[in-house]
Scaffold this motif. Structure first.
Motif, PDB file in Angstrom:
ATOM      1  N   CYS A 256      44.202  20.627  39.838  1.00  0.00           N
ATOM      2  CA  CYS A 256      43.055  21.179  39.110  1.00  0.00           C
ATOM      3  C   CYS A 256      43.518  22.144  38.021  1.00  0.00           C
ATOM      4  O   CYS A 256      42.781  22.439  37.091  1.00  0.00           O
ATOM      5  CB  CYS A 256      42.081  21.852  40.063  1.00  0.00           C
ATOM      6  N   ILE A 257      44.763  22.655  38.153  1.00  0.00           N
ATOM      7  CA  ILE A 257      45.279  23.557  37.119  1.00  0.00           C
ATOM      8  C   ILE A 257      45.891  22.750  35.982  1.00  0.00           C
ATOM      9  O   ILE A 257      45.770  23.097  34.816  1.00  0.00           O
ATOM     10  CB  ILE A 257      46.302  24.530  37.736  1.00  0.00           C
ATOM     11  N   ILE A 258      46.536  21.640  36.348  1.00  0.00           N
ATOM     12  CA  ILE A 258      47.166  20.812  35.298  1.00  0.00           C
ATOM     13  C   ILE A 258      46.101  20.031  34.522  1.00  0.00           C
ATOM     14  O   ILE A 258      46.143  19.957  33.303  1.00  0.00           O
ATOM     15  CB  ILE A 258      48.224  19.867  35.915  1.00  0.00           C
ATOM     16  N   TYR A 304      44.325  35.108  35.254  1.00  0.00           N
ATOM     17  CA  TYR A 304      42.885  35.106  35.445  1.00  0.00           C
ATOM     18  C   TYR A 304      42.337  33.683  35.299  1.00  0.00           C
ATOM     19  O   TYR A 304      41.533  33.217  36.110  1.00  0.00           O
ATOM     20  CB  TYR A 304      42.214  36.035  34.429  1.00  0.00           C
ATOM     21  N   LEU A 305      42.812  32.976  34.262  1.00  0.00           N
ATOM     22  CA  LEU A 305      42.313  31.612  34.014  1.00  0.00           C
ATOM     23  C   LEU A 305      42.728  30.677  35.149  1.00  0.00           C
ATOM     24  O   LEU A 305      41.962  29.809  35.573  1.00  0.00           O
ATOM     25  CB  LEU A 305      42.836  31.097  32.661  1.00  0.00           C
ATOM     26  N   ILE A 306      43.963  30.858  35.651  1.00  0.00           N
ATOM     27  CA  ILE A 306      44.435  30.013  36.762  1.00  0.00           C
ATOM     28  C   ILE A 306      43.597  30.303  38.007  1.00  0.00           C
ATOM     29  O   ILE A 306      43.118  29.393  38.677  1.00  0.00           O
ATOM     30  CB  ILE A 306      45.950  30.243  37.013  1.00  0.00           C
ATOM     31  N   THR A 311      39.369  29.104  41.986  1.00  0.00           N
ATOM     32  CA  THR A 311      38.118  29.518  42.626  1.00  0.00           C
ATOM     33  C   THR A 311      37.061  28.443  42.448  1.00  0.00           C
ATOM     34  O   THR A 311      36.383  28.056  43.390  1.00  0.00           O
ATOM     35  CB  THR A 311      37.596  30.830  41.984  1.00  0.00           C
ATOM     36  N   SER A 312      36.960  27.908  41.210  1.00  0.00           N
ATOM     37  CA  SER A 312      35.902  26.909  40.967  1.00  0.00           C
ATOM     38  C   SER A 312      36.206  25.642  41.750  1.00  0.00           C
ATOM     39  O   SER A 312      35.306  24.954  42.214  1.00  0.00           O
ATOM     40  CB  SER A 312      35.761  26.624  39.474  1.00  0.00           C
ATOM     41  N   GLU A 313      37.478  25.344  41.967  1.00  0.00           N
ATOM     42  CA  GLU A 313      37.858  24.137  42.707  1.00  0.00           C
ATOM     43  C   GLU A 313      37.534  24.328  44.195  1.00  0.00           C
ATOM     44  O   GLU A 313      36.931  23.490  44.834  1.00  0.00           O
ATOM     45  CB  GLU A 313      39.367  23.892  42.504  1.00  0.00           C
TER      46      GLU A 313
END
Length: 320
Positions: A256-258, A304-306, A311-313
């Motif tokens: 989800c980060i990539i 923060y963005l990661i 969190t959203s995932e």
């Protein structure tokens, strides 16, 4: 009241606006040294010629005026482009001369009339003018406009534009048109004194959205970046030295980060201005190492963005 439609040679004589989409290089050619070319075009054609601002790879050139002035302006642009082609060919071995190509931006609601029933209108335009005409299948990003590409000799293009103008006058756009605005080229981001700036040409411009994110990031992170208290702007070199921060992320969440084909991680890199390296999966380990390098401000925003992605995932909130 005078009727607005005055018959003039060349058909209807009404005020009309035509928008053209051009690459930066083409715009440079139209503007000319110190703006001399565009000034001459404005004076000789009598049309208003406006060029959109910005350091975008694409720019919008708007031509407004009675139709006969528009045709004159178009003729001057088409001949200028032909001159550019001839000049560029004198240095190349190519023997066949490529056609002049112009891209119009037309409200999608008028494209149906340009194409005609079963493509009859566009076919008639191609046959009667000798120009190639293509209407893009998709709308331009974030707009309700489509690109209409015309290519051929300057003479064919002028004839074709005349026919397009007639169609546009006969069937005005329906509903509201959202005009296409080219996006700026991706610009570097600098954080300084708790503000985010994007670089445009030689200037740094405050960026409110990124500043908000940046301030959020500052509240979320346990450390206060060194030297962030002194507004390091102007004199961008006063920003704190680069440092490195490492995170470990469970393997099953790394996707989800990539993002698809790296889209999310590239977005995070661009927004934070930090370098982010994701280590390859180690055998027998259920975690991946992420190394973030940059100024403390860049690092805190990247973190923060990661975290926001994670969190959203985890909470099933979908994409950020």
């Amino acid at each position: 009241m005078e009727p607005t439609k005055v018959q003039s040679e060349g058909g209807l004589n009404v005020t009309l606006t035509i928008r053209l989409l051009m690459h930066g290089k083409e715009v440079g050619s139209i503007i000319g040294k110190k703006g001399e070319t565009v000034k001459k075009m404005r004076e000789e054609s009598g049309a208003r010629i406006n060029i959109s601002e910005g350091n975008c790879p694409e720019r919008i050139v708007t031509i407004t005026g009675p139709t006969d002035t528009i045709f004159k302006a178009f003729a001057m642009i088409a001949y200028k482009f032909e001159e550019d082609i001839i000049n560029s060919m004198s240095n190349s071995p190519a023997t066949s001369k490529p056609p002049v190509t112009l891209r119009l931006v037309v409200p999608a609601s008028q494209c149906g009339s340009l194409i005609g029933k079963g493509g009859s209108k566009i076919k008639e335009m191609r046959e009667s003018t000798g120009a190639q005409v293509q209407v893009a299948g998709d709308m331009l990003p974030n707009s309700t406009e489509r690109a209409v590409t015309i290519s051929g000799t300057p003479e064919a293009i002028i004839q074709c534009v005349k026919q397009i103008c007639v169609v546009m006058l006969e069937s005005p756009p329906k509903g509201a048109t959202i005009p296409y605005r080219p996006k700026p080229a991706s610009t570097p981001v600098i954080f300084s004194g708790g503000q985010a700036y994007t670089i445009q040409g030689q200037y740094a411009i405050p960026h409110p959205d990124l500043t908000k994110l940046h301030q959020l990031a500052m509240q979320q992170t346990p450390f206060t970046p060194l030297g962030q208290t002194t507004p390091a702007f102007p004199g961008l070199d006063a920003s704190p030295p680069a440092s490195t921060h490492e995170l470990t992320i469970p393997n099953d969440l790394i996707g989800c980060i990539i993002g698809r084909q790296g889209t999310k991680i590239n977005e995070i890199r661009q927004m934070s201005g930090a370098q982010i390296k994701i280590a390859n999966a180690m055998e027998g380990s259920s975690e991946r190492q992420i190394t973030i390098t940059g100024t403390p401000a860049n690092i805190s925003l990247a973190q923060y963005l990661i975290n926001a992605r994670l969190t959203s995932e985890v909470t099933g909130m979908g994409t950020l």
